[in-house]
Motif scaffolding. Structure first.
Motif, mmCIF file in Angstrom:
data_model
loop_
_atom_site.group_PDB
_atom_site.id
_atom_site.type_symbol
_atom_site.label_atom_id
_atom_site.label_comp_id
_atom_site.label_asym_id
_atom_site.label_seq_id
_atom_site.Cartn_x
_atom_site.Cartn_y
_atom_site.Cartn_z
ATOM 1 N N VAL A 305 30.763 5.274 39.994
ATOM 2 C CA VAL A 305 30.898 6.623 39.409
ATOM 3 C C VAL A 305 31.093 7.619 40.556
ATOM 4 O O VAL A 305 30.612 7.390 41.671
ATOM 5 N N SER A 306 31.760 8.730 40.258
ATOM 6 C CA SER A 306 31.936 9.731 41.321
ATOM 7 C C SER A 306 30.644 10.532 41.456
ATOM 8 O O SER A 306 29.869 10.665 40.498
ATOM 9 N N SER A 307 30.423 11.078 42.667
ATOM 10 C CA SER A 307 29.190 11.845 42.883
ATOM 11 C C SER A 307 29.189 13.112 42.018
ATOM 12 O O SER A 307 28.136 13.537 41.541
ATOM 13 N N GLU A 308 30.361 13.692 41.784
ATOM 14 C CA GLU A 308 30.421 14.911 40.959
ATOM 15 C C GLU A 308 30.000 14.599 39.512
ATOM 16 O O GLU A 308 29.263 15.355 38.887
ATOM 17 N N GLU A 309 30.456 13.432 39.033
ATOM 18 C CA GLU A 309 30.094 13.010 37.677
ATOM 19 C C GLU A 309 28.576 12.747 37.590
ATOM 20 O O GLU A 309 27.919 13.106 36.630
ATOM 21 N N PHE A 310 28.022 12.135 38.627
ATOM 22 C CA PHE A 310 26.620 11.711 38.585
ATOM 23 C C PHE A 310 25.653 12.860 38.887
ATOM 24 O O PHE A 310 24.657 13.041 38.185
ATOM 25 N N TYR A 311 25.947 13.625 39.932
ATOM 26 C CA TYR A 311 25.011 14.679 40.369
ATOM 27 C C TYR A 311 25.507 16.098 40.093
ATOM 28 O O TYR A 311 24.734 17.042 40.207
ATOM 29 N N GLY A 312 26.804 16.254 39.802
ATOM 30 C CA GLY A 312 27.361 17.599 39.621
ATOM 31 C C GLY A 312 27.887 18.158 40.927
ATOM 32 O O GLY A 312 27.849 17.504 41.977
ATOM 33 N N LYS A 313 28.361 19.407 40.833
ATOM 34 C CA LYS A 313 28.989 20.077 41.971
ATOM 35 C C LYS A 313 27.970 20.330 43.092
ATOM 36 O O LYS A 313 26.805 20.597 42.807
ATOM 37 N N GLY A 314 28.425 20.251 44.331
ATOM 38 C CA GLY A 314 27.546 20.601 45.448
ATOM 39 C C GLY A 314 26.778 19.414 46.014
ATOM 40 O O GLY A 314 25.974 19.566 46.936
ATOM 41 N N TYR A 315 27.015 18.211 45.454
ATOM 42 C CA TYR A 315 26.349 17.036 46.022
ATOM 43 C C TYR A 315 27.087 16.607 47.285
ATOM 44 O O TYR A 315 28.294 16.802 47.422
ATOM 45 N N ASP A 316 26.356 16.054 48.201
ATOM 46 C CA ASP A 316 26.917 15.487 49.428
ATOM 47 C C ASP A 316 25.943 14.379 49.812
ATOM 48 O O ASP A 316 24.887 14.256 49.184
ATOM 49 N N ASP A 317 26.235 13.582 50.836
ATOM 50 C CA ASP A 317 25.341 12.453 51.094
ATOM 51 C C ASP A 317 25.123 12.239 52.591
ATOM 52 O O ASP A 317 25.991 12.560 53.407
#
Ligand code: NAD
Ligand code: UDP
Length: 368
Positions: A305-317
């Motif tokens: 899954v994409s991070s935007e789909e999973f955590y929403g906008k503004g996620y980074d790792d």
């Protein structure tokens, strides 16, 4: 020793309380908004009942805090919002919890000449230098190994609100260091590297909100218990080193009992030998859970899954987190013991025993 444990009702706090009660004569004065994870230690029936007390308190607005710190020999501050799903969706709460709310705790310790053990995070290092270099350079440890007294702290831009937590934690580390330098505060800063084990976070829809997103161990446990695919954020390529919480607590106990070796130190506390990518973690958890629950591993799967789909906008790792162990080995002689396979086996047995019936009930209810 009387120890004021702020946030002592959480995951790490609960393991520390168990250790203090079973193996020491120290007293725990636990401050938290919830006692759920330590209820099994409270009550008159235990031999340690006179050595543990729980104060239901939100440290944001409770004047009793200074009195408790003043009456204790040592304060351990664990209180925090520390689940990544909150960092970009509740950035104000995250910054207040990890910086502003820690300010009075630090001040009361300085003013009353009390020792402080404060929980920071390995996330203060942010991304590795290696992540910005071409692949052929990344193999050199100097580009990925995180050293307390050498490594820079590399965060993404302000609109990547993921870093609100790391930045707030780092500001708190700097405030503690400044109180030490200017006013003589006796401190130890702990930087945990993905400590995991029983009682970590919650299982959504069972002992936490249905739409809540806990840290990876509980997310994957939840998927396994429900027979759903384990979701790999951006393909699960980030790497982490996982440390069994029971090993970690032994390090904390050494800090508590050896102030002359722990004061004035910042400690990485992790297990460099337990490094895997998140994808490898998912695959390992599938193998271990299949044995624990007696289900075929082929019935369990992963899903990108994409991070935007999973955590929403503004996620980074954070790309990778390997602790340099020089300082903790030199000062405390501590080394982690438990390999990843064994710690996942213990933990998934706990998850299965604790939650599988509750999940069956949830799944058998007709959905509206
Ligand atoms: P946790 O969420 O289980 O524990 C934190 C506890 O603090 C909770 O019980 C919560 O109710 C309490 N708390 C929060 N705000 C409070 C307030 N205003 N007043 C009173 N209590 C409050 O998390 P944990 O994994 O046990 O983490 C403990 C500390 O270690 C945190 O500071 C966290 O940032 C740090 N840390 C943990 C890890 C890890 O691997 N578990 C990694 C990095 C950093
Ligand atoms: N992650 C994932 N699937 C999940 C939950 C988390 O792929 O269901 C990833 C997340 O993007 C991160 C890693 O697992 O790369 C560890 O996440 P965690 O929430 O445990 O905290 P972190 O180590 O990032 O502080």
């Amino acid at each position: 020793m009387s120890i004021c444990m702020i946030g002592g009702g959480g995951f790490i706090g609960s393991h520390l309380c168990e250790k203090l009660m079973a193996e020491t004569s120290h007293k725990a004065v636990v401050v938290d908004v919830s006692s759920e994870k330590i209820n099994h230690l409270l009550g008159e029936s235990h031999p340690w009942s006179s050595r543990i007390e729980f104060h239901h308190m939100n440290i944001k607005n409770d004047s009793r805090l200074e009195t408790l710190i003043k009456a204790s020999d040592l304060t351990i501050n664990l209180a925090a919002i520390c689940t990544p799903a909150d960092y970009n969706t509740r950035p104000l709460d995250t910054i207040f919890s990890n910086f502003i709310d820690a300010i009075p705790v630090i001040k009361y310790c300085t003013d009353n000449n009390k020792r402080l053990i404060h929980f920071s995070t390995c996330e203060v290092y942010g991304k590795t230098i290696g992540s910005f270099l071409p692949h052929e350079f990344r193999k050199d440890p100097k580009y990925y190994m995180l050293k307390e007294d050498v490594s820079p702290c590399i965060f993404g831009p302000v609109e990547k609100q993921r870093w609100s937590y790391a930045c707030a934690k780092q500001m708190t580390d700097r405030l503690i260091y400044a109180e030490h330098a200017e006013n003589g505060l006796k401190f130890t800063i702990v930087r945990p590297y993905n400590w995991i084990g029983p009682r970590m976070d919650f299982i959504p829809g069972v002992d936490g909100p249905c739409d809540g997103v806990p840290r990876v161990l509980a997310c994957f446990s939840n998927n396994l218990l429900r027979g759903e695919p384990l979701k790999l954020v951006d393909g699960g390529r980030s790497q982490r080193t996982f440390l069994y919480v029971k090993d970690a607590i032994e390090a904390v106990l050494l800090m508590i009992d050896n102030p002359e070796r722990a004061n004035g130190q910042i400690f990485n506390v992790g297990n460099p030998d337990n490094e895997v990518s998140v994808k490898e973690l998912a695959e390992l958890m599938i193998q271990v859970y299949a044995k624990v629950a007696s289900v075929p591993a082929s019935s369990l799967s992963t899903l990108d899954v994409s991070s935007e789909e999973f955590y929403g906008k503004g996620y980074d790792d954070s790309d990778r987190r390997i602790p340099d162990m020089t300082i903790i080995t030199r000062q405390l002689g501590w080394k982690p013991k438990t390999p990843l396979n064994k710690l996942l086996d213990d933990t998934l047995q706990y998850q299965h025993q604790t939650y599988s019936n509750a999940i069956k009930k949830v799944l058998s209810k007709p959905s509206n």
